[in-house]
Design a protein around this motif. Structure first.
Motif, short mmCIF file in Angstrom:
data_model
loop_
_atom_site.label_atom_id
_atom_site.label_comp_id
_atom_site.label_asym_id
_atom_site.label_seq_id
_atom_site.Cartn_x
_atom_site.Cartn_y
_atom_site.Cartn_z
N VAL A 1 -3.33 5.25 2.98
CA VAL A 1 -2.73 4.96 4.35
C VAL A 1 -2.88 5.71 5.40
O VAL A 1 -3.17 5.34 6.60
N HIS A 2 -2.70 6.99 5.19
CA HIS A 2 -3.17 8.08 6.17
C HIS A 2 -4.56 8.55 5.74
O HIS A 2 -4.77 9.63 5.05
N ASP A 3 -5.69 7.86 6.40
CA ASP A 3 -6.95 7.96 5.85
C ASP A 3 -7.68 8.75 6.99
O ASP A 3 -6.97 9.21 8.02
N GLY B 1 -0.79 8.31 15.53
CA GLY B 1 -1.61 7.33 14.53
C GLY B 1 -2.22 8.01 13.75
O GLY B 1 -2.40 9.24 13.84
N HIS B 2 -3.01 7.28 12.96
CA HIS B 2 -3.83 8.02 12.02
C HIS B 2 -4.94 6.82 11.48
O HIS B 2 -4.72 5.76 11.84
N GLY B 3 -5.74 7.53 10.86
CA GLY B 3 -7.04 6.55 10.41
C GLY B 3 -6.30 5.76 9.24
O GLY B 3 -5.50 6.02 8.64
N ILE C 1 6.50 0.18 17.07
CA ILE C 1 5.67 -0.78 16.88
C ILE C 1 4.17 0.04 16.60
O ILE C 1 3.56 0.80 17.23
N GLU C 2 3.68 -0.63 15.58
CA GLU C 2 2.46 0.03 14.93
C GLU C 2 1.37 -1.11 14.79
O GLU C 2 1.57 -2.15 14.07
N ASP C 3 0.32 -1.01 15.21
CA ASP C 3 -0.91 -1.80 14.85
C ASP C 3 -2.37 -1.20 14.55
O ASP C 3 -2.27 0.09 14.51
N ILE D 1 -2.27 2.87 16.03
CA ILE D 1 -1.29 3.37 16.97
C ILE D 1 0.08 3.07 16.87
O ILE D 1 0.40 1.83 16.66
N GLU D 2 0.88 3.68 16.79
CA GLU D 2 2.46 3.67 16.38
C GLU D 2 3.13 4.55 16.98
O GLU D 2 4.06 5.46 16.41
N PRO D 3 3.32 4.51 18.38
CA PRO D 3 4.61 5.11 18.94
C PRO D 3 5.79 4.57 18.63
O PRO D 3 6.05 3.49 18.05
N MET E 1 10.48 -2.91 10.62
CA MET E 1 9.97 -2.89 9.18
C MET E 1 8.59 -2.54 9.36
O MET E 1 7.56 -3.01 10.34
N ASP E 2 8.24 -1.36 8.52
CA ASP E 2 6.91 -0.80 8.42
C ASP E 2 6.25 -1.21 7.03
O ASP E 2 6.79 -0.51 5.98
N VAL E 3 5.21 -2.07 7.09
CA VAL E 3 4.76 -2.44 5.73
C VAL E 3 3.23 -2.44 5.85
O VAL E 3 2.70 -2.51 6.94
N ALA F 1 -3.51 -1.97 4.96
CA ALA F 1 -3.13 -2.19 6.23
C ALA F 1 -1.67 -1.25 6.38
O ALA F 1 -1.20 -0.75 5.53
N ASP F 2 -1.44 -1.13 7.69
CA ASP F 2 -0.41 -0.25 7.99
C ASP F 2 0.40 -0.80 9.30
O ASP F 2 -0.18 -0.57 10.46
N VAL F 3 1.22 -1.76 9.42
CA VAL F 3 1.79 -2.38 10.47
C VAL F 3 3.18 -2.34 10.71
O VAL F 3 3.98 -2.52 9.42
N TYR G 1 12.28 7.76 10.31
CA TYR G 1 11.04 7.22 10.22
C TYR G 1 10.52 6.73 8.95
O TYR G 1 9.82 5.58 8.84
N HIS G 2 10.67 7.37 8.04
CA HIS G 2 10.42 6.99 6.54
C HIS G 2 11.62 6.68 5.74
O HIS G 2 11.76 7.17 4.62
N TYR G 3 12.39 5.74 6.30
CA TYR G 3 13.67 5.05 5.57
C TYR G 3 12.94 4.23 4.30
O TYR G 3 12.72 3.17 4.70
N ALA H 1 0.93 -1.29 0.01
CA ALA H 1 -0.27 0.02 -0.11
C ALA H 1 0.87 1.14 -0.14
O ALA H 1 0.51 2.08 -0.15
N PHE H 2 2.26 1.11 0.29
CA PHE H 2 3.14 2.18 0.38
C PHE H 2 4.58 1.88 0.16
O PHE H 2 4.55 0.38 0.35
N GLY H 3 5.48 2.42 0.02
CA GLY H 3 6.89 2.00 0.05
C GLY H 3 7.32 1.29 1.32
O GLY H 3 7.23 1.86 2.55
N SER H 4 7.78 0.13 1.15
CA SER H 4 8.05 -0.56 2.50
C SER H 4 9.30 0.24 3.22
O SER H 4 10.25 0.39 2.54
N ILE H 5 8.98 0.33 4.37
CA ILE H 5 10.13 0.69 5.35
C ILE H 5 10.89 -0.42 5.83
O ILE H 5 10.19 -1.16 6.73
N VAL H 6 12.34 -0.45 5.70
CA VAL H 6 13.00 -1.45 6.36
C VAL H 6 14.15 -1.19 6.64
O VAL H 6 15.38 -1.20 5.75
N1 GLY Z 1 3.71 3.66 7.04
C1 GLY Z 1 3.68 5.14 7.32
C2 GLY Z 1 3.08 5.47 8.52
O1 GLY Z 1 3.25 4.43 9.55
O2 GLY Z 1 2.56 6.47 8.87
#
Ligand code: GLY
Ligand code: MN
Ligand code: MN
Length: 495
Positions: A386-388, A379-381, A448-450, A407-409, A273-275, A284-286, A256-258, A242-247
């Motif tokens: 992805v940022h809904d 966090g975001h919707g 950690i993002e859920d 929720i992604e602290p 890993m933010d994917v 999804a955004d985890v 944050y957005h590497y 859904a977006f460029g994978s961050i690894v």
């Molecule tokens: N994947 C970007 C963000 O967590 O907002």
């Protein structure tokens, strides 16, 4: 009777699906009715996305997709509300046959009209239609066509922005209103069909991310992990990432957005890993953070646990009616106390002179020392973007049943945090106190993002990938045990 005739007709003459899959046509009509119900009298004009300018295929704008389900480029939508009645028209573009040999032939307008329930006209008819509505003195609601809400402020050159500039030049005193607040408020609450698509996107993400964490080994390149996780998405039937994978491994874990993902990992690194998979347009955004060699160091574990505690605390407060502010403050308070305890800041409330261009701006939190270690929103919707909607990181508001969100602290530690500070007495004092500790924890970035949905009693955790320290370490233990069992089986004589 009419229904029966229509379904017989569809049965006899199967036609290519025009609408985005997964959402029943009646739901699009209901969304338009809800929009119309919020307008006294006036008309809405919105543009879809133009032809893609790159080679990555077409992606429809979320607001436009939400109201029409139509997935072809160069379309516009008009909804007129007069005397309590609403009518919608979709304006579509022809495609040159030569171009169609590359991109496919667009569906014919009869099929589009049948499936969308909208009258269909060709795009050149849009301007005259809008001119005559403007002459009636009705206010116009503009559904702006920026590619992502994050870029809304910069939008001046889109097709819609140009169309409206031309329209205003012609109709003195035309009243223009923003349709986004209304459409956004509708989009924030997900229907059962939307939630089903989102759950699927999240399940695919969780499975592939967990498999990838299990397979990671020191010495692998970040892009190998990216390939593994994205391959898993597509194999499971997702649209793709859904977006460029961050690894990000080692020092990259603190950005944050590497997204370069080209470093070789080494034992002792954490990997962020933010994917997220997209499924039928829903994202999804985890994020998971794990030690690439399988076991956290004491420093990594301390930071990880702090981030996890902040997440758990803010997760516990969510229920319908709870303000976004309470939720944000809950996580920030846990982080501030933990950072002070570790010696990374002077005290939970200590402030500093920030390097941000806006200074403290309207946000005093951004001048607390704790903010330095997590200068992003909590966090975001999640949904078609992805940022809904909702946007709990912006201003006020509260959680409502049917909101889906993250929720992604995080805590990200790098000596750059200190190097970038303006040289002031306050900052010098802080740096003198914390530098040694920052050096001890440097290159540890943890997020950690859920993903969640607000229910009537609280919240449901949707992205159930391992996230406790012991669970993450066990992933590797289990897989090495499995490998050992396989080796023993292989080497034992066949019976
Ligand atoms: N994947 C970007 C963000 O967590 O907002
Ligand atoms: Mn993310
Ligand atoms: Mn996110």
């Amino acid at each position: 009777m009419r229904l029966l005739t229509m379904s017989c007709l569809l049965f006899l003459l199967p036609e290519a699906a025009v609408l985005a899959q997964g959402i029943p046509p009646a739901e699009y009509a209901a969304r338009r009715d809800s929009l119309a119900a919020r307008i006294d009298s006036g008309f809405v004009v919105g543009f879809g996305a133009p032809d893609p300018t790159g080679s990555h295929g077409f992606s429809q704008l979320p607001g436009f997709r939400y109201l029409t389900g139509f997935l072809e480029p160069n379309a516009a939508f008009v909804l007129v509300k007069r005397a309590g009645k609403a009518t919608g028209t979709l304006y579509t573009s022809a495609r040159d046959p030569r171009r169609a040999l590359y991109d496919g032939f667009p569906p014919d307008s009869a099929a589009v009209s049948r499936q969308t329930g909208l009258a269909v006209r060709s795009l050149p008819a849009l301007r005259p239609a809008v001119d005559s509505l403007a002459r009636l003195g009705l206010p116009v609601y503009h559904l702006r066509d920026f590619a992502s809400a994050d870029a809304a402020e910069q939008d001046s050159l889109t097709r819609g922005a140009r169309f409206f500039a031309g329209l205003l030049g012609h109709h003195n005193g035309l009243e223009v209103r923003d349709a986004h607040p209304i459409v956004d408020s509708l989009r924030a609450t997900k229907s059962p069909a939307e939630l089903a698509a989102l759950r699927k996107a999240i399940d695919i993400t969780v499975t592939s991310l967990t498999n990838t964490m299990r397979s990671a080994r020191p010495g692998m390149y970040e892009y190998e992990l990216e390939a593994m996780v994205e391959g898993g998405f597509r194999r499971a039937g997702a649209d793709g990432p859904a977006f460029g994978s961050i690894v990000g491994s080692g020092p990259n874990s603190t950005q944050y957005h590497y997204v370069q993902n080209d470093r070789r990992t080494a034992a002792g690194d954490v990997v962020v890993m933010d994917v997220g998979a997209s499924y039928r347009g829903y994202a999804a955004d985890v994020t998971r953070t794990f030690p690439v060699n399988g076991k956290f160091t004491p420093e990594q574990r301390a930071i990880y646990q702090l981030v996890r505690d902040a997440q758990a605390a803010s997760e516990r407060v969510v229920r319908p009616g709870v303000s976004f502010e309470t939720w944000r403050d809950t996580a920030r308070a846990v982080l501030a106390h933990g950072l002070a305890k570790l010696g990374l800041i002077e005290s939970p409330d200590a402030t500093f002179d920030p390097p941000w261009a806006v200074g403290c701006g309207a946000n005093p939190v951004s001048c607390t020392q704790a903010f330095l270690y997590m200068a992003h929103g909590l966090g975001h919707g999640i949904g078609l973007e992805v940022h809904d909607l909702p946007r709990p990181y912006r201003g006020s508001g509260s959680f409502q049943v049917g909101h889906t969100f993250t929720i992604e602290p995080g805590v990200y530690i790098s000596t750059r945090l200190l190097d970038m500070l303006p040289d002031t007495p306050k900052n010098r004092k802080m740096i003198a106190k914390v530098r040694k500790t920052v050096e001890r924890y440097r290159n540890i970035g943890v997020r950690i993002e859920d993903d969640y949905v607000v229910t009537k009693d609280g919240v449901e955790w949707l992205s159930r990938a391992p996230r406790e320290v012991a669970e993450i370490e066990a992933l590797r233990l289990v897989s090495s045990r499995t490998r050992l069992t396989q080796q023993i089986r292989k080497s034992s004589p066949q019976r």
